[in-house]
Structures are given as structure tokens and as C-alpha cells.
Design a protein around this motif. Structure first.
Motif, PDB file in Angstrom:
ATOM      1  N   PRO A 183       0.829  -1.214   0.000  1.00  0.00           N
ATOM      2  CA  PRO A 183       0.000   0.000   0.000  1.00  0.00           C
ATOM      3  C   PRO A 183       0.862   1.263   0.000  1.00  0.00           C
ATOM      4  N   CYS A 184       0.347   2.302  -0.619  1.00  0.00           N
ATOM      5  CA  CYS A 184       1.002   3.602  -0.548  1.00  0.00           C
ATOM      6  C   CYS A 184       0.880   4.124   0.878  1.00  0.00           C
ATOM      7  N   GLN A 185       1.915   4.871   1.339  1.00  0.00           N
ATOM      8  CA  GLN A 185       1.910   5.223   2.754  1.00  0.00           C
ATOM      9  C   GLN A 185       2.482   6.625   2.978  1.00  0.00           C
ATOM     10  N   TYR A 186       2.226   7.097   4.209  1.00  0.00           N
ATOM     11  CA  TYR A 186       2.803   8.343   4.681  1.00  0.00           C
ATOM     12  C   TYR A 186       4.136   8.031   5.352  1.00  0.00           C
ATOM     13  N   ARG A 187       5.094   8.953   5.221  1.00  0.00           N
ATOM     14  CA  ARG A 187       6.369   8.768   5.921  1.00  0.00           C
ATOM     15  C   ARG A 187       7.061  10.113   6.109  1.00  0.00           C
ATOM     16  N   TRP A 188       8.018  10.128   7.066  1.00  0.00           N
ATOM     17  CA  TRP A 188       8.800  11.332   7.328  1.00  0.00           C
ATOM     18  C   TRP A 188       9.939  11.431   6.314  1.00  0.00           C
ATOM     19  N   LEU A 189      10.122  12.642   5.797  1.00  0.00           N
ATOM     20  CA  LEU A 189      11.229  12.894   4.874  1.00  0.00           C
ATOM     21  C   LEU A 189      12.136  13.948   5.512  1.00  0.00           C
ATOM     22  N   THR A 190      13.416  13.585   5.718  1.00  0.00           N
ATOM     23  CA  THR A 190      14.359  14.477   6.401  1.00  0.00           C
ATOM     24  C   THR A 190      15.393  15.017   5.419  1.00  0.00           C
ATOM     25  N   GLY A 191      15.796  16.280   5.614  1.00  0.00           N
ATOM     26  CA  GLY A 191      16.842  16.894   4.802  1.00  0.00           C
ATOM     27  C   GLY A 191      18.204  16.814   5.476  1.00  0.00           C
ATOM     28  N   GLU A 192      19.200  17.394   4.849  1.00  0.00           N
ATOM     29  CA  GLU A 192      20.554  17.397   5.402  1.00  0.00           C
ATOM     30  C   GLU A 192      20.658  18.448   6.511  1.00  0.00           C
ATOM     31  N   TRP A 193      21.540  18.161   7.488  1.00  0.00           N
ATOM     32  CA  TRP A 193      21.778  19.134   8.551  1.00  0.00           C
ATOM     33  C   TRP A 193      22.488  20.354   7.989  1.00  0.00           C
ATOM     34  N   GLY A 194      22.063  21.537   8.429  1.00  0.00           N
ATOM     35  CA  GLY A 194      22.711  22.778   7.997  1.00  0.00           C
ATOM     36  C   GLY A 194      23.993  23.027   8.769  1.00  0.00           C
ATOM     37  N   SER A 195      24.642  24.158   8.496  1.00  0.00           N
ATOM     38  CA  SER A 195      25.894  24.496   9.171  1.00  0.00           C
ATOM     39  C   SER A 195      25.617  24.936  10.603  1.00  0.00           C
TER      40      SER A 195
ATOM     41  N   GLY B 119      32.758  27.197  19.552  1.00  0.00           N
ATOM     42  CA  GLY B 119      31.976  26.899  20.748  1.00  0.00           C
ATOM     43  C   GLY B 119      30.721  26.112  20.422  1.00  0.00           C
ATOM     44  N   LYS B 120      29.755  26.117  21.383  1.00  0.00           N
ATOM     45  CA  LYS B 120      28.546  25.320  21.267  1.00  0.00           C
ATOM     46  C   LYS B 120      27.463  26.110  20.549  1.00  0.00           C
ATOM     47  N   GLY B 121      26.855  25.493  19.519  1.00  0.00           N
ATOM     48  CA  GLY B 121      25.810  26.157  18.756  1.00  0.00           C
ATOM     49  C   GLY B 121      24.714  25.187  18.356  1.00  0.00           C
ATOM     50  N   LEU B 122      23.885  25.561  17.405  1.00  0.00           N
ATOM     51  CA  LEU B 122      22.781  24.735  16.935  1.00  0.00           C
ATOM     52  C   LEU B 122      22.833  24.622  15.417  1.00  0.00           C
ATOM     53  N   GLN B 123      22.338  23.499  14.911  1.00  0.00           N
ATOM     54  CA  GLN B 123      22.141  23.340  13.480  1.00  0.00           C
ATOM     55  C   GLN B 123      20.767  22.715  13.261  1.00  0.00           C
ATOM     56  N   GLN B 124      20.156  23.005  12.133  1.00  0.00           N
ATOM     57  CA  GLN B 124      18.794  22.550  11.898  1.00  0.00           C
ATOM     58  C   GLN B 124      18.671  21.902  10.517  1.00  0.00           C
ATOM     59  N   ARG B 125      17.567  21.220  10.330  1.00  0.00           N
ATOM     60  CA  ARG B 125      17.264  20.567   9.063  1.00  0.00           C
ATOM     61  C   ARG B 125      15.764  20.600   8.834  1.00  0.00           C
TER      62      ARG B 125
ATOM     63  N   TYR C 163      22.396  20.051  18.786  1.00  0.00           N
ATOM     64  CA  TYR C 163      23.557  20.826  19.195  1.00  0.00           C
ATOM     65  C   TYR C 163      24.751  20.496  18.299  1.00  0.00           C
ATOM     66  N   CYS C 164      25.597  21.489  18.136  1.00  0.00           N
ATOM     67  CA  CYS C 164      26.811  21.288  17.345  1.00  0.00           C
ATOM     68  C   CYS C 164      27.932  22.098  17.973  1.00  0.00           C
ATOM     69  N   LYS C 165      29.155  21.811  17.589  1.00  0.00           N
ATOM     70  CA  LYS C 165      30.325  22.486  18.140  1.00  0.00           C
ATOM     71  C   LYS C 165      31.128  23.101  17.004  1.00  0.00           C
ATOM     72  N   GLY C 166      31.297  24.413  17.078  1.00  0.00           N
ATOM     73  CA  GLY C 166      32.109  25.092  16.068  1.00  0.00           C
ATOM     74  C   GLY C 166      33.583  25.003  16.413  1.00  0.00           C
ATOM     75  N   HIS C 167      34.360  24.492  15.510  1.00  0.00           N
ATOM     76  CA  HIS C 167      35.791  24.297  15.766  1.00  0.00           C
ATOM     77  C   HIS C 167      36.652  25.410  15.183  1.00  0.00           C
ATOM     78  N   LEU C 168      36.051  26.317  14.421  1.00  0.00           N
ATOM     79  CA  LEU C 168      36.844  27.388  13.805  1.00  0.00           C
ATOM     80  C   LEU C 168      36.837  28.620  14.703  1.00  0.00           C
ATOM     81  N   CYS C 169      37.504  28.487  15.838  1.00  0.00           N
ATOM     82  CA  CYS C 169      37.511  29.588  16.803  1.00  0.00           C
ATOM     83  C   CYS C 169      38.345  30.755  16.274  1.00  0.00           C
ATOM     84  N   LEU C 170      37.801  31.965  16.446  1.00  0.00           N
ATOM     85  CA  LEU C 170      38.440  33.152  15.899  1.00  0.00           C
ATOM     86  C   LEU C 170      39.410  33.774  16.898  1.00  0.00           C
ATOM     87  N   THR C 171      40.289  32.968  17.447  1.00  0.00           N
ATOM     88  CA  THR C 171      41.296  33.494  18.354  1.00  0.00           C
ATOM     89  C   THR C 171      42.328  34.238  17.531  1.00  0.00           C
TER      90      THR C 171
END
Length: 332
Positions: free
Chosen positions: A100-112, A118-124, A155-163
Motif C-alpha cells: 500500500p502507498c503510505q505516509y512517511r517522514w522525509l528528512t533533509g541534510e543538517w545545515g551548518s 563553541g557550542k551552537g545549533l544546526q537545523q534541518r 547541538y553542534c560544536k564550532g571548531h573554527l575559533c576566531l582566536t
């Protein structure tokens, strides 16, 4: 094997066997009554399966019916006109994609990550979709999809610290007359050794310097002004642009090369030395002045106090008379 067909013409009967389709009888009647001795057989055959008509919900697949020519134990697909159309078999059918044809979740790629250090967020993007029978998807309401909705944030962690990027002083411009480039060293001081390349300062930039476009140019020294004893030599000294050759006034006065220099060709004989003037009045009485002969040198001869020499006095009598006149005036 041969048998009499209902058309009262001789017909070829071929027993055709295929594991996928079972056993089939194919009847063909030659369209050309005058055939060569090496007769060909033309039959209809099921050559392959078509794709399913739908992606879900139940569809069907059909066999592809093709006209084949058999000759010398070989078979090849030819134009359908060689086989009788009334004998063409119907394609076989099979059910397919019955799920049978069905409903399902379709997910995209995680953004930057929202921050580079430091600690940040990414979404999709997460959407509920429905599969149509033709395989296409349509967006629908989340409530139709079963199970919990996959997370849209994490949650995500940025490694390109601008020191701070550390940059050295700019080097001297590569050209001291016109356009050039100057460079500097840029290093990352982050303790991880990783800095954001997008914020890196430039290591090379164009520059322009005209501080040394003009320089002193000199000509060749002239011959000595005297054939014996002390004399002078001169040369042309000009301030010129090193690229265009134009005259200018931007040369350093302290670096100006000398225009005159003394020269010496040995001691003169006694007759010449007798001519040394001991009294300006004697020179005025014994020599008839017809004007300066060396306008270039006379000023220098007066400044160097050489007018007392009769040789110089004769060549620069006008300048030397003026010199002695001023001298005697000052004494009085």
C-alpha cells in the motif's frame, strides 16, 4: 512439424518454450509466396517485461511482444510487418508493487553550525509526505505520519575559533618608483591551530611609492681647463625621472654630485710662473680686457680665489676685475 491450417495454406508451427512464460504455440503464415530455398520462419514472441505501472498500491507488468525471424538456428527481432497481425498474441500480465502507498517522514541534510567557535545549533527540514502511485511525493500534515517526528534541531560544536589572527608589519614596497606589492606574515594563534579562513587578513596588498623616482644623472667630465698646473673639470648634473627621463626637482640636495673638480697636469715652467699677478693695478694696466672667455668657469675661478693667477685673469678678466674692485672697495 506441419499440418493443414484453416486457411488451406501451408503454415509453420513452432513449439516455443521459455521458463518465464511457460509453453506457447506460435503460428505464422509466410507473407511472401515466392521464397528462397533457404526459408525463414517469422514468429511472435514475448521478449521482455515492461516496468510496473505504479510504485505502490498494486499495478501490473506486461510482456513485450516482438516479431522474430529464425534463420540458420539464429533469432533476431525484426519489424512487426513480417509477422501476421491477426496472429499476434496478447501480452502476459503480472501484478506488481502491491504494497500500500503510505505516509512517511522525509528528512533533509543538517545545515551548518550557528557559530564557528563553541557550542551552537544546526537545523534541518523534516516534512510528512505521501507516496502517490506514480512514485511522486506530496507534502501533507504531520499528523498523518506515524511515530514521533524526527528532530529538526541538534547541538553542534564550532571548531573554527576566531582566536586573533596575528599579522606582522608590512614589508617595504617592492618598487620605490610606481606600483608594487608589500607582504606580511599572518599566523593563527588559536591553541587548536585552527582559525576561520574567511576572516584571515590578507598577506599581500598592492602599494605605490614615488619616493625615489627622481635621481641625479651626471655627464662625463670635461677636459682639464689648464694644460699645466692646477685647473678645473666640469660635468652636467641633472635631476631626472628614472623611468620617463623627465627633468624634475625632487632629488635630494644633499646627495647632489659635484659639478666641478680640480685637475692637475704637472708644474708649469718659469715663464708662466712669472705671470703671477702681484698687484691688481698692474693687471689692469698691462692687460687689455676683452671680456670673459669662459663664462662657465669664471664664477668658480673667482670663488676659488684664482684670479691672482695671470692665466685665469686673462680668461676671466671681467669677472676678476669685478672681484678686485669689490675687494679694494672693502679695504677703503
Amino acid at each position: 512439424m506441419e499440418k493443414e491450417s484453416p486457411t488451406r495454406e501451408k503454415a509453420d508451427v513452432l513449439l516455443f518454450h521459455d521458463q518465464s512464460y511457460g509453453i506457447h504455440y506460435e503460428y505464422t503464415v509466410s507473407l511472401n509466396t515466392t521464397q528462397d530455398s533457404d526459408e525463414h520462419l517469422y514468429i511472435w514472441t514475448h521478449s521482455s517485461w515492461q516496468d510496473c505501472t505504479v510504485k505502490c498500491g498494486g499495478g501490473e507488468r506486461r510482456t513485450v511482444v516482438s516479431c522474430m525471424r529464425i534463420a540458420n538456428k539464429t533469432m533476431e527481432v525484426i519489424n512487426d510487418s513480417y509477422c501476421h497481425p491477426e496472429n499476434r498474441p496478447l501480452p502476459q500480465l503480472r501484478l506488481c508493487n502491491s504494497h500500500p502507498c503510505q505516509y512517511r517522514w522525509l528528512t533533509g541534510e543538517w545545515g551548518s553550525c550557528s557559530i564557528s567557535c563553541g557550542k551552537g545549533l544546526q537545523q534541518r527540514e523534516v516534512v510528512c509526505v505521501y507516496h502517490l502511485q506514480n512514485g511522486s511525493l506530496i507534502h501533507t500534515r504531520d499528523l498523518y505520519c506515524q511515530g514521533g517526528k524526527p528532530p529538526v534541531l541538534q547541538y553542534c560544536k564550532g571548531h573554527l575559533c576566531l582566536t586573533v589572527w596575528e599579522a606582522s608589519e608590512w614589508s617595504k614596497c617592492s618598487s620605490d618608483c610606481g606600483q608594487g606589492v608589500h607582504k606580511r606574515t599572518v599566523s593563527c594563534t588559536n591553541h587548536q591551530g585552527v582559525c576561520d579562513p574567511l576572516s584571515q587578513p590578507t598577506q599581500e596588498e598592492p602599494c605605490e611609492d614615488h619616493s625615489k623616482c627622481y635621481e641625479w644623472k651626471t655627464g662625463d667630465w670635461s677636459k682639464c681647463s689648464s694644460s699645466c698646473g692646477k685647473g678645473l673639470q666640469s660635468r652636467v648634473v641633472q635631476c631626472m625621472h628614472k623611468l620617463t627621463g623627465r627633468h624634475g626637482n625632487d632629488c635630494s640636495v644633499t646627495l647632489r654630485p659635484p659639478t666641478y673638480r680640480p685637475c692637475h697636469h704637472g708644474t708649469c715652467n718659469d715663464k708662466v710662473n712669472v705671470n703671477t699677478i702681484t698687484s691688481p693695478r698692474l693687471a689692469a694696466l698691462t692687460y687689455k680686457c676683452m671680456g670673459d672667455q669662459w663664462t662657465v668657469y669664471c664664477r668658480v675661478i673667482r670663488e676659488k680665489n684664482l684670479c691672482q693667477d695671470m692665466r685665469w685673469y686673462q680668461r676671466c678678466c671681467e669677472t676678476c676685475r669685478d672681484f678686485y674692485a669689490r675687494k679694494m672697495l672693502n679695504k677703503s
